[in-house]
Write a protein that holds these residues in place. Sequence first.
Motif, mmCIF file in Angstrom:
data_model
loop_
_atom_site.group_PDB
_atom_site.id
_atom_site.type_symbol
_atom_site.label_atom_id
_atom_site.label_comp_id
_atom_site.label_asym_id
_atom_site.label_seq_id
_atom_site.Cartn_x
_atom_site.Cartn_y
_atom_site.Cartn_z
ATOM 1 N N GLY A 190 123.593 37.719 5.607
ATOM 2 C CA GLY A 190 124.228 39.515 6.391
ATOM 3 C C GLY A 190 123.910 40.474 6.186
ATOM 4 O O GLY A 190 123.230 41.476 6.025
ATOM 5 N N SER A 191 122.247 40.049 6.316
ATOM 6 C CA SER A 191 121.159 40.888 6.650
ATOM 7 C C SER A 191 120.542 40.852 8.307
ATOM 8 O O SER A 191 120.803 39.903 8.229
ATOM 9 N N SER A 192 119.764 42.037 8.201
ATOM 10 C CA SER A 192 119.227 42.339 9.556
ATOM 11 C C SER A 192 116.989 41.698 9.768
ATOM 12 O O SER A 192 117.400 42.385 8.182
ATOM 13 N N GLY A 193 117.291 41.592 10.237
ATOM 14 C CA GLY A 193 115.773 41.663 10.534
ATOM 15 C C GLY A 193 115.074 41.200 11.903
ATOM 16 O O GLY A 193 116.126 41.420 12.766
ATOM 17 N N ASN A 194 114.396 40.589 12.084
ATOM 18 C CA ASN A 194 113.253 40.433 13.149
ATOM 19 C C ASN A 194 112.284 39.013 13.462
ATOM 20 O O ASN A 194 112.038 38.441 12.017
ATOM 21 N N TRP A 195 112.573 38.370 14.406
ATOM 22 C CA TRP A 195 111.331 37.473 14.733
ATOM 23 C C TRP A 195 110.502 37.802 16.502
ATOM 24 O O TRP A 195 110.454 38.316 16.952
ATOM 25 N N ASP A 196 109.836 36.799 15.604
ATOM 26 C CA ASP A 196 108.795 36.856 17.422
ATOM 27 C C ASP A 196 108.281 35.337 17.887
ATOM 28 O O ASP A 196 108.066 34.849 16.365
ATOM 29 N N VAL A 197 107.398 35.084 18.712
ATOM 30 C CA VAL A 197 106.631 34.081 19.102
ATOM 31 C C VAL A 197 106.351 34.166 20.325
ATOM 32 O O VAL A 197 105.233 34.971 20.462
ATOM 33 N N ASP A 198 103.979 33.331 19.871
ATOM 34 C CA ASP A 198 103.546 33.591 20.127
ATOM 35 C C ASP A 198 103.241 32.352 20.525
ATOM 36 O O ASP A 198 103.218 31.147 19.752
ATOM 37 N N THR A 199 102.519 32.122 22.184
ATOM 38 C CA THR A 199 102.085 30.954 22.193
ATOM 39 C C THR A 199 101.178 30.511 23.785
ATOM 40 O O THR A 199 100.448 31.792 23.963
ATOM 41 N N GLN A 200 100.793 29.443 23.219
ATOM 42 C CA GLN A 200 99.349 28.750 24.663
ATOM 43 C C GLN A 200 99.665 27.861 24.897
ATOM 44 O O GLN A 200 99.983 26.097 23.986
ATOM 45 N N ALA A 201 99.829 27.447 25.896
ATOM 46 C CA ALA A 201 100.007 26.646 26.842
ATOM 47 C C ALA A 201 98.330 25.718 27.984
ATOM 48 O O ALA A 201 97.987 26.481 28.343
ATOM 49 N N ILE A 202 98.584 24.401 28.213
ATOM 50 C CA ILE A 202 98.047 24.171 29.610
ATOM 51 C C ILE A 202 99.046 23.521 30.699
ATOM 52 O O ILE A 202 99.744 22.263 29.304
#
Length: 172
Positions: free
Chosen positions: A83-95
Motif C-alpha cells: 500500500g506504499s510507493s517507492g522506487n527501484w534501480d538496476v546497474d549492469t555490467q556485461a560482456i
Amino acid sequence: MRIIKLAGLLPALCLISSQAMAEGFYAGAKAGWMDPDIRGFDEATNLGVQGGYTFGAPDTGITWAVEAELTTTISDGDVQAFGSSGNWDVDTQAIYGVLRIGDALYGKLRLGFLHEDASASVVGASADGSDSGVSGGLGGGWRANQQLSFELEYTMVEEDIDFYSVGMNFAF
C-alpha cells in the motif's frame, strides 16, 4: 529458455540485406528502459556505454565482435508494495559475443555474461541484491557511414527484467 528462443531467430536475421561495421574498435552509448516482469514494479530508465572490437569479413556481410557494456539507472522505476510507493534501480555490467549479419542494414545477435546490482526502497525500508548469469539479446542497426551506426536492441537482463534500448556506435 529465452536464450533458446533468441537463438532460434538467427535464421531470420540472415534474411536482412546489409554490411556491418568494418574490422576494428568501436565505442558507443545507449539509452532505454528496464522493463521488469515483477508485480508492483514499473519501468526504470537506464543509460549505458559500450565498446568492442569487430572482426571478420565485412565484405561477406557477416562480422563477429566482443562487446562490453555498462548501464546505470538515470530515472528510478516506481514500486508499489504494501500500500506504499517507492522506487527501484538496476546497474549492469556485461560482456557479449556478437554476430552482425548485413550491410548498411544489419541484424544483431548477442550472447554473454551479465552481472546486475539492483535495489528497491519503500517507506524507509530498502533491499539490495546482485545476480550474475547468461544474458542474450537481438536487434538491428543501420550503418550511416564507415564510422557511425545506430542500433535498436532487446536484451534479456534476467528472466524477469528486459532492457529495450536505442544506441549509437562510432568505429575507429
